[in-house]
Design a protein around this motif. Structure first.
Motif, PDB file in Angstrom:
ATOM      1  N   ASP A  44       0.846  -1.204   0.000  1.00  0.00           N
ATOM      2  CA  ASP A  44       0.000   0.000   0.000  1.00  0.00           C
ATOM      3  C   ASP A  44       0.870   1.237   0.000  1.00  0.00           C
ATOM      4  OD1 ASP A  44       0.660   0.925   2.668  1.00  0.00           O
ATOM      5  OD2 ASP A  44      -0.541  -0.769   3.437  1.00  0.00           O
ATOM      6  N   GLN A  65      -1.598  -2.323  18.262  1.00  0.00           N
ATOM      7  CA  GLN A  65      -1.795  -1.303  17.215  1.00  0.00           C
ATOM      8  C   GLN A  65      -0.683  -0.286  17.330  1.00  0.00           C
ATOM      9  OE1 GLN A  65      -5.759  -0.507  18.596  1.00  0.00           O
ATOM     10  NE2 GLN A  65      -6.653  -1.443  16.754  1.00  0.00           N
ATOM     11  N   ASP A 108      -6.047   4.005  16.681  1.00  0.00           N
ATOM     12  CA  ASP A 108      -6.440   3.396  15.422  1.00  0.00           C
ATOM     13  C   ASP A 108      -7.810   2.736  15.498  1.00  0.00           C
ATOM     14  OD1 ASP A 108      -4.202   4.217  14.199  1.00  0.00           O
ATOM     15  OD2 ASP A 108      -3.159   2.266  14.194  1.00  0.00           O
ATOM     16  N   THR A 144     -10.017  -3.855  15.343  1.00  0.00           N
ATOM     17  CA  THR A 144     -10.097  -4.538  16.647  1.00  0.00           C
ATOM     18  C   THR A 144      -8.704  -4.818  17.213  1.00  0.00           C
ATOM     19  OG1 THR A 144     -10.123  -6.688  15.581  1.00  0.00           O
ATOM     20  CG2 THR A 144     -12.253  -5.668  16.051  1.00  0.00           C
TER      21      THR A 144
HETATM   22  P1  ADP Z   1      -6.779  -3.373  13.347  1.00  0.00           P
HETATM   23  O1  ADP Z   1      -8.062  -3.971  13.457  1.00  0.00           O
HETATM   24  O2  ADP Z   1      -6.446  -2.383  14.382  1.00  0.00           O
HETATM   25  O3  ADP Z   1      -6.431  -2.940  11.974  1.00  0.00           O
HETATM   26  P2  ADP Z   1      -4.808  -5.219  12.769  1.00  0.00           P
HETATM   27  O4  ADP Z   1      -4.275  -6.385  13.565  1.00  0.00           O
HETATM   28  O5  ADP Z   1      -5.337  -5.555  11.492  1.00  0.00           O
HETATM   29  O6  ADP Z   1      -5.825  -4.485  13.693  1.00  0.00           O
HETATM   30  O7  ADP Z   1      -3.668  -4.175  12.660  1.00  0.00           O
HETATM   31  C1  ADP Z   1      -2.920  -3.844  13.758  1.00  0.00           C
HETATM   32  C2  ADP Z   1      -2.242  -2.547  13.592  1.00  0.00           C
HETATM   33  O8  ADP Z   1      -1.266  -2.606  12.581  1.00  0.00           O
HETATM   34  C3  ADP Z   1      -3.129  -1.460  13.157  1.00  0.00           C
HETATM   35  O9  ADP Z   1      -3.836  -0.924  14.230  1.00  0.00           O
HETATM   36  C4  ADP Z   1      -2.154  -0.509  12.531  1.00  0.00           C
HETATM   37  O10 ADP Z   1      -1.589   0.282  13.525  1.00  0.00           O
HETATM   38  C5  ADP Z   1      -1.131  -1.405  11.931  1.00  0.00           C
HETATM   39  N1  ADP Z   1      -1.402  -1.616  10.490  1.00  0.00           N
HETATM   40  C6  ADP Z   1      -2.011  -2.689   9.938  1.00  0.00           C
HETATM   41  N2  ADP Z   1      -2.034  -2.590   8.588  1.00  0.00           N
HETATM   42  C7  ADP Z   1      -1.409  -1.447   8.298  1.00  0.00           C
HETATM   43  C8  ADP Z   1      -1.109  -0.810   7.088  1.00  0.00           C
HETATM   44  N3  ADP Z   1      -1.438  -1.283   5.882  1.00  0.00           N
HETATM   45  N4  ADP Z   1      -0.477   0.433   7.153  1.00  0.00           N
HETATM   46  C9  ADP Z   1      -0.125   0.951   8.368  1.00  0.00           C
HETATM   47  N5  ADP Z   1      -0.389   0.382   9.543  1.00  0.00           N
HETATM   48  C10 ADP Z   1      -1.026  -0.811   9.483  1.00  0.00           C
END
Ligand code: ADP
Length: 811
Positions: free
Chosen positions: A734, A753, A758, A765
């Motif tokens: 991305d 997170q 976030d 979650t």
């Molecule tokens: P959430 O439901 O908070 O997205 P995830 O486990 O999917 O939980 O992601 C955990 C954390 O990882 C996010 O809260 C974010 O801070 C970081 N994160 C995930 N994907 C990305 C991304 N594509 N770009 C930047 N940060 C990301």
């Protein structure tokens, strides 16, 4: 007158004469003055100037006495003496010149010529004429009758003298012989004495009454008595113990009355009263009348020998008892293996009796199939004189009996060498050892396979066993710890740094009190000086069959050591901590929307908003939004729990990853377009071996994160390729804000997170990536992220491109 010639002379007469003269030894002995006196007397009696005593010796005349002429000998010839010796009386030649029997030259003697001769024969008492006594004169003569008589008498006197001399010599000779015999006898006697005193044997001579007449040095030495003290005494007076006297007298009487030679043993009491056992051999010395004159006994002191024999007999009996009582097999066999003897236990060990096996070859008793070892055994015995090893015998019931033996070749002079064998039946031991070995193997494999650390500790607290799990946890090689104090090595300090004494150590207490102890509050120390928390159980090892020295069974047995089984609780504690944290996080995550939900609903219920439908609708939106969030949260938690606990089965299939990516892109495109985000798929045709639903769930999670974090006008790119390891690698790229370097790992943990806001601002979650990781790892793949701040992030994961070998085998 003519003399007879030599040939006319009687040869027998000459032989008799020679013998007679030799007997008188007159020719070889010095001249007897008495003969000279008689010769002189003859001249005076016959009134002639010349007289001689002549003896015949073969062909010569020997003159032993002469008067008026000196002549020693002359050959026999025409001498009137020849005529004289042939007749028994005086022969006279009055005038040789006129006598027809003599030469006209006269009678020749000693180189002189005579006209007159008168001679008397010398006649021995046996009638042999051995010579003459004669007179000569140079003028004619004639003997008177008395002169003739006197000449005859002188002849007889000469013979008498010769006889006398001969007798004297014979007597001297006899005397000399006698003297020599006496000397020889003395020498002989001394020799016998010396011999008797020198020989080691006892020699005693008794007269027929039983009195001692000889008692040699050996007898003196043994008895302690001098021979002078005992000579003339009865043997049973002094030397025979009183209780043996009747027997000794009987014995003596037996010999005396002809019962000889005889051998017997008796006891002599020495001067000091100590008994000596003597072995005798006695016989009788007979006199000229063949009557028993003496009894001679020769003996040897056999006290020591008999004692030794008794000891030997005793030790032999003891030895036999030992062999018979022995629990081992004792046997002897000859060089070919034929059994000469075997003890009862030996025979019974193979179900037989002694008689059944003695005389048979060991070969016949061997277990079928092992016979070829027998030749090797015999060969080794013959070569080296001994052999040891295992002998496989067949029990009467067909069972194999294994005998551990050590056999030796015994060589005894004048006997065939034989083999002495000792064996022990080790069949049960071998069986037990086999069982023990498999038991040990079993327990070793248990020790090796279990994840708990196991330490065996002896009564001194030293390590006797350490399994691989313990070695791995403590960082030691088994060789480094065996025999070392367990407490000093791994249990020496509390985590606070305070010293921990063995006296207060629960392992020690468990050993002492024989109680199982469980401890979960302590630490063990590694080789590298670090420690880890442990849960351990110390269980005493008890020998339930232990007995006291008196053989009494010890109630409850005796501790022989302690087994310490431990686990490293670091992980469990971390998990517990994580669970605690999780619960508090979940509680927190749940409480926030619930509080908001409660507040919204409370406000509506209070009726405060009854006049404000717009606010009421807002409150209901918030309540619904929070309810959705709660549902999503609970769904994610349940999902994660299911995957982690292995409750969700993967439905593997082969499918095109590029296809899947394209479908996901198509589904998400509407939502992306709303945020003005473009989605591109740059994947070639790549197949994966995975559960397509789970892979879709993972991709959707990553896409929704990418959309969530991408700015307006951003771009999301999907890639799929085959790695060098023949895996499928998927990438979701991305152009969002990126992820700080130190968070790249943590974001895959639950509720992690980058920014705590976030969840609220972006509606996450904090469980999405944790779910992704669980799904990918369940497939055997890996998931990770890379990021360049402000440029964007890339999430990668791998999947198998084909079934693994184990999967194939299942198919
Ligand atoms: P959430 O439901 O908070 O997205 P995830 O486990 O999917 O939980 O992601 C955990 C954390 O990882 C996010 O809260 C974010 O801070 C970081 N994160 C995930 N994907 C990305 C991304 N594509 N770009 C930047 N940060 C990301």
């Amino acid at each position: 007158m003519k003399f007879k010639t030599m040939s006319q002379r009687s040869l027998e007469d000459d032989a008799l004469r020679v013998e007679a003269v030799e007997k008188y030894e007159v020719l070889t002995t010095p001249v007897d003055p008495a003969l000279s006196d008689l010769a002189r007397l003859t001249t005076q009696v016959c009134n002639t100037p010349i007289a001689a005593v002549m003896l015949l010796d073969g062909d010569r005349m020997v003159f032993k006495a002469t008067v008026g002429i000196s002549v020693a000998e002359q050959p026999r010839g025409d001498s009137p003496c020849e005529r004289t010796v042939t007749q028994q009386e005086v022969y006279e030649v009055a005038d040789a010149y006129l006598d027809p029997e003599h030469s006209e030259r006269g009678i020749e003697l000693g180189g002189r010529i005579f006209r007159y001769y008168a001679g008397a024969p010398l006649i021995t008492p046996t009638g042999t004429v051995i010579g003459t006594v004669f007179v000569l004169d140079s003028v004619p003569r004639k003997l008177t009758a008395s002169q003739r008589d006197a000449l005859t008498i002188i002849g007889r006197q000469i013979i008498t003298r010769l006889e006398l001399n001969s007798r004297v010599r014979q007597m001297e000779l006899a005397a000399r012989v006698h003297q020599r015999t006496d000397t020889a006898l003395t020498v002989e006697r001394n020799f016998v004495s010396a011999v008797l005193d020198t020989v080691g044997a006892l020699v005693a001579v008794f007269d027929t009454a039983g009195r001692i007449v000889r008692f040699n040095r050996a007898c003196e030495t043994i008895s302690g008595y001098k021979s002078s003290e005992l000579l003339g005494r009865y043997v049973w007076e002094q030397l025979i113990p009183s209780e043996d006297v009747p027997e000794a007298m009987r014995e003596f009487e037996g010999i005396r009355t002809g019962g000889y030679p005889v051998t017997f043993e008796n006891i002599w009491l020495t001067r000091t009263g100590s008994p000596r056992r003597i072995s005798w051999s006695a016989t009788a010395l007979l006199d000229a009348q063949k009557q028993v004159a003496f009894i001679i006994s020769t003996g040897i002191d056999v006290t020591v020998q008999r004692d030794a024999e008794a000891t030997l007999r005793e030790s032999e009996a003891r030895y036999r008892e030992l062999i018979e009582g022995s629990l081992g097999m004792v046997c002897t066999h000859d060089a070919t293996g034929v059994l000469l003897s075997v003890n009862q236990h030996g025979a019974e060990a193979i179900g037989r009796t002694v008689d059944e096996v003695v005389g048979h070859s060991l070969l016949d008793l061997m277990f079928p199939g092992t016979e070829k070892l027998f030749a090797q055994y015999l060969d080794q015995i013959a070569r080296t004189g001994q052999a040891e090893g295992l002998l496989h015998l067949r029990h009467l019931n067909g069972e194999l009996r294994v005998i551990a033996f050590r056999n030796k070749l015994i060589s005894v002079p004048e006997r065939q060498p034989y083999v002495l064998g000792f064996g022990v039946d080790v069949s049960d031991k071998i069986r037990a050892e086999g069982e023990l070995r498999s038991l040990v193997r079993q327990s070793n494999s248990i020790l090796e396979s279990i994840g708990d650390g196991i330490l065996g500790v002896d009564l001194e607290g030293c390590i006797t066993v350490m399994n691989p799990a313990a070695a791995q946890m403590l960082g030691y090689e088994p060789a480094e710890v065996l025999g070392k104090s367990m407490h000093d090595l791994i249990h020496h300090h509390h985590p606070s740094g305070q010293h921990y004494s063995w006296e207060t150590c629960p392992v020690n207490l468990s050993l002492r009190k024989m109680e199982t102890t469980r401890v979960s509050t302590e630490v063990f120390w590694r080789k590298d000086g670090t420690f880890f928390p442990v849960d351990y159980v110390a269980r005493p090892q008890v020998d339930t069959d232990a007995r006291t020295v008196d053989g009494e069974r010890i109630p409850g047995g005796r501790a022989v050591g302690v087994v310490v089984a431990f686990t490293d609780t670091t992980q469990r504690r971390a998990l517990d901590r994580m669970k605690d944290e999780f619960i508090s996080t979940v509680s927190h995550e749940l409480r926030t929307p619930l509080t908001s939900l409660r507040a919204s609903l409370g406000l509506i219920q209070s009726g405060a908003l009854s006049t404000k439908p717009e606010r009421t609708r807002q409150m209901l939106d918030i309540a619904i939004g929070n309810t959705d969030r709660l549902v999503a949260l609970v769904n994610d938690i349940l999902d994660l729990e299911r995957i982690n606990s292995g409750k969700t089965e993967l439905n593997y299939s082969m499918f095109g990853i590029d296809e899947l990516l394209r479908k996901a892109a198509a589904t998400q495109r509407t939502q992306a377009a709303r945020a003005d985000i473009e989605i591109q798929v740059e994947a070639q045709q790549v197949d994966a071996w995975a559960d397509p639903d789970r892979v879709s769930q993972t991709i959707n999670n990553l896409i929704s994160n990418a959309i969530k974090f991408s700015p307006k006008g951003g771009r999301i790119v999907f890639k799929a390729s085959r790695t060098e390891n023949d895996e499928v690698q998927i990438e979701v790229q991305d152009s969002g804000p990126g992820i700080p370097e130190d968070k790249l790992e943590q974001i895959f943990e639950r509720f992690h997170q980058v920014d705590a806001s976030d969840s609220r601002s972006r509606g996450g979650t904090g469980l999405g990536l944790a779910i992704c990781r669980s799904i990918v790892e369940q497939h055997g793949g890996r998931i990770w992220a890379t990021s360049k701040p402000d440029e964007g992030s890339s999430f990668f994961f791998t999947l198998p491109s084909r079934p693994s070998d184990s999967d194939t085998s299942l198919i």
